[in-house]
Design an enzyme around this catalytic site. Structure first.
Site, PDB file in Angstrom:
ATOM      1  N   ASP A   1      -3.276  33.581   4.745  1.00 57.94           N
ATOM      2  CA  ASP A   1      -2.644  32.271   4.631  1.00 57.94           C
ATOM      3  C   ASP A   1      -1.313  32.292   5.384  1.00 57.94           C
ATOM      4  OD1 ASP A   1      -2.053  29.649   3.626  1.00 57.94           O
ATOM      5  OD2 ASP A   1      -0.704  30.592   2.180  1.00 57.94           O
TER       6      ASP A   1
ATOM      7  N   LYS B   1      -1.596  46.083   2.806  1.00 58.92           N
ATOM      8  CA  LYS B   1      -0.331  46.630   2.297  1.00 58.92           C
ATOM      9  C   LYS B   1      -0.693  47.885   1.507  1.00 58.92           C
ATOM     10  CE  LYS B   1       4.167  46.351   1.560  1.00 58.92           C
ATOM     11  NZ  LYS B   1       5.158  46.558   2.653  1.00 58.92           N
TER      12      LYS B   1
ATOM     13  N   TYR C   1      -5.656  34.333  -5.047  1.00 62.08           N
ATOM     14  CA  TYR C   1      -5.984  32.908  -5.167  1.00 62.08           C
ATOM     15  C   TYR C   1      -7.007  32.657  -6.269  1.00 62.08           C
ATOM     16  CZ  TYR C   1      -3.776  31.096  -0.894  1.00 62.08           C
ATOM     17  OH  TYR C   1      -2.894  30.665   0.062  1.00 62.08           O
TER      18      TYR C   1
ATOM     19  N   ASP D   1       3.726  43.574   6.667  1.00 62.89           N
ATOM     20  CA  ASP D   1       5.102  43.260   7.091  1.00 62.89           C
ATOM     21  C   ASP D   1       5.275  43.554   8.578  1.00 62.89           C
ATOM     22  OD1 ASP D   1       4.749  45.924   6.388  1.00 62.89           O
ATOM     23  OD2 ASP D   1       6.686  46.151   5.391  1.00 62.89           O
TER      24      ASP D   1
ATOM     25  N   ASP E   1      -0.323  30.768   9.505  1.00 63.40           N
ATOM     26  CA  ASP E   1       0.718  29.763   9.791  1.00 63.40           C
ATOM     27  C   ASP E   1       1.675  30.298  10.863  1.00 63.40           C
ATOM     28  OD1 ASP E   1      -0.205  27.901   7.937  1.00 63.40           O
ATOM     29  OD2 ASP E   1       1.809  27.463   7.181  1.00 63.40           O
TER      30      ASP E   1
HETATM   31  C1  IPM Z   1      -4.378  26.644   3.832  1.00 61.44           C
HETATM   32  C2  IPM Z   1      -3.518  25.956   2.817  1.00 61.44           C
HETATM   33  C3  IPM Z   1      -4.150  26.138   1.456  1.00 61.44           C
HETATM   34  C4  IPM Z   1      -4.203  27.634   1.192  1.00 61.44           C
HETATM   35  C5  IPM Z   1      -3.444  25.403   0.323  1.00 61.44           C
HETATM   36  C6  IPM Z   1      -3.375  23.908   0.594  1.00 61.44           C
HETATM   37  C7  IPM Z   1      -4.084  25.671  -1.023  1.00 61.44           C
HETATM   38  O1  IPM Z   1      -2.222  26.458   2.870  1.00 61.44           O
HETATM   39  O2  IPM Z   1      -5.550  26.229   3.992  1.00 61.44           O
HETATM   40  O3  IPM Z   1      -3.899  27.577   4.475  1.00 61.44           O
HETATM   41  O4  IPM Z   1      -3.206  28.225   0.748  1.00 61.44           O
HETATM   42  O5  IPM Z   1      -5.254  28.222   1.407  1.00 61.44           O
HETATM   43 MG    MG Z   2      -1.864  27.822   4.476  1.00 58.93          MG
END
Ligand code: IPM
Ligand code: MG
Length: 356
Positions: free
Chosen positions: A247, A191, A142, A223, A251
């Protein structure tokens, strides 16, 4: 106590969900005798429209001068074609970087009331889901250089992923310390079979593990971790991992708990000032319709009380009120189930307020 909170309503559903969280904070202030003052900060698409950039310096300064920052969500299709350096997301990344928030903490906990909303089989869900993803937030790919250039008649894009030992060590420590406050189990995800950054990551973690003999430590390849999270999430207590893996896995982790709309997060650095935000996005499809789930943001405000303001009783009161609203069968559209009552964003806020 007096606390000055920088408030970023942002884009999409951001203003609606933040509005409900501020009502909850006002109620807490009244009940516990605190004064919260709010400083509005433009960030994201709305800041691009108003100021020409996603996080103008004078807005960043307000965040740096605050006791903590509460954020709704930023971004949306309207700004999809903005050049990369001025995209709404860039505002969020600069904020994280400028505030030095290297540690992002995202709890994945199944609310028993929402068990049916989990896409996992009941036999898996029954074993319980209660873990936390500790994500490194200001390093790795990032924050490396991103370049696109012409090479041999075609374009080539390069993103640099880098980690230094001290960057790994400081987040590693957060992982171990977090595990100590929970069930004392830490899984470090990398990884290392492919990446040098992961091999260094693993070496630093092993060094740290010797300092925390009371924490049960293990390594897991990313993975495999993605697979294990859906196969048997009950095996996890604390997961610590680098920025991009965190990230993605956070999710995935949020989805299995039923609704991404419920998950708060904290981002912290060296001091007590943090950034608190729900982990979901700006949901432009339902923006302005008073339909969004405000709970992720309300629980983020609870985390702010707990971790930045040392207000544990206040945080408990907010979390208990959320629990009561769910017990009462109230649901926003994202988590609606049979036999429950569909409510709007503000009605959910009303209900939670009434239980504080
Ligand atoms: C998160 C989001 C952000 C990230 C984006 C919006 C840049 O997906 O906070 O997880 O990837 O960190
Ligand atoms: Mg995210």
């Amino acid at each position: 106590m007096n606390k000055n909170i920088a408030v970023i309503r942002g884009d999409g559903i951001g203003p609606e969900i933040v509005g409900q969280a501020l009502r909850v904070l006002d109620r807490i202030a009244e009940k516990f005798g605190h004064t919260f003052t709010y400083e509005d900060v433009d960030m994201g698409g709305c800041a691009i429209d108003k100021w020409g950039e996603p996080l103008p310096r004078h807005m960043l300064d307000k965040c740096l001068a605050s006791d903590s920052v509460l954020l709704g969500a930023v971004g949306g299709p309207k700004w999809d074609n903005v050049e990369p350096a001025r995209r709404p997301e860039k505002g969020l990344l600069s904020l994280r970087g400028s505030m030095g928030l290297y540690s992002n903490n995202r709890p994945a906990r199944l609310w028993p009331q929402l068990a049916e909303a989990s896409p996992l089989k009941p036999s898996v869900v029954e074993k319980g889901i209660d873990f936390i993803v500790v994500r490194e937030l200001i390093g790795g790919v990032y924050f490396g250089d991103h370049t696109t250039s012409e090479k041999n008649g075609e374009k080539e894009a390069v993103d640099i992923m880098a980690y230094t030992e001290h960057e790994i060590e400081r987040i590693g420590r957060i992982g171990f310390e977090t595990a100590r406050k929970r069930r004392r189990k830490l899984t470090s995800v990398d990884k290392a079979n492919v990446l040098d950054t992961s091999r260094l990551w693993r070496a630093v973690m092993h060094r740290l593990a010797e300092e925390y003999p009371d924490v049960e430590y293990s390594d897991m390849l990313v993975d495999n971790a993605a697979m294990q999270i859906v196969k048997d999430p009950s095996q996890f207590d604390v997961i610590v991992t680098e920025n991009l893996f965190g990230d993605i896995l956070s999710d995935e982790a949020s989805m299995i708990t039923g609704s991404i709309g419920m998950i708060p997060s904290s981002s912290l650095g060296a001091g007590s000032r943090g950034l608190y935000e729900p982990i979901h996005g700006s949901a432009p499809d339902i923006a302005g319709q008073n339909k969004a789930n405000p709970i992720g943001t309300i629980l983020s405000a609870a985390m702010m009380c707990r971790y930045s303001f040392d207000m544990a009783a206040e945080a408990d009161a907010i979390e208990a009120a959320v629990e009561k609203a769910l017990d009462a069968g109230l649901r926003t559209g994202d988590m609606m189930a049979e036999g429950c009552r569909l409510v709007s964003c503000s009605e959910m806020g009303d209900a939670i307020l009434s239980y504080i």
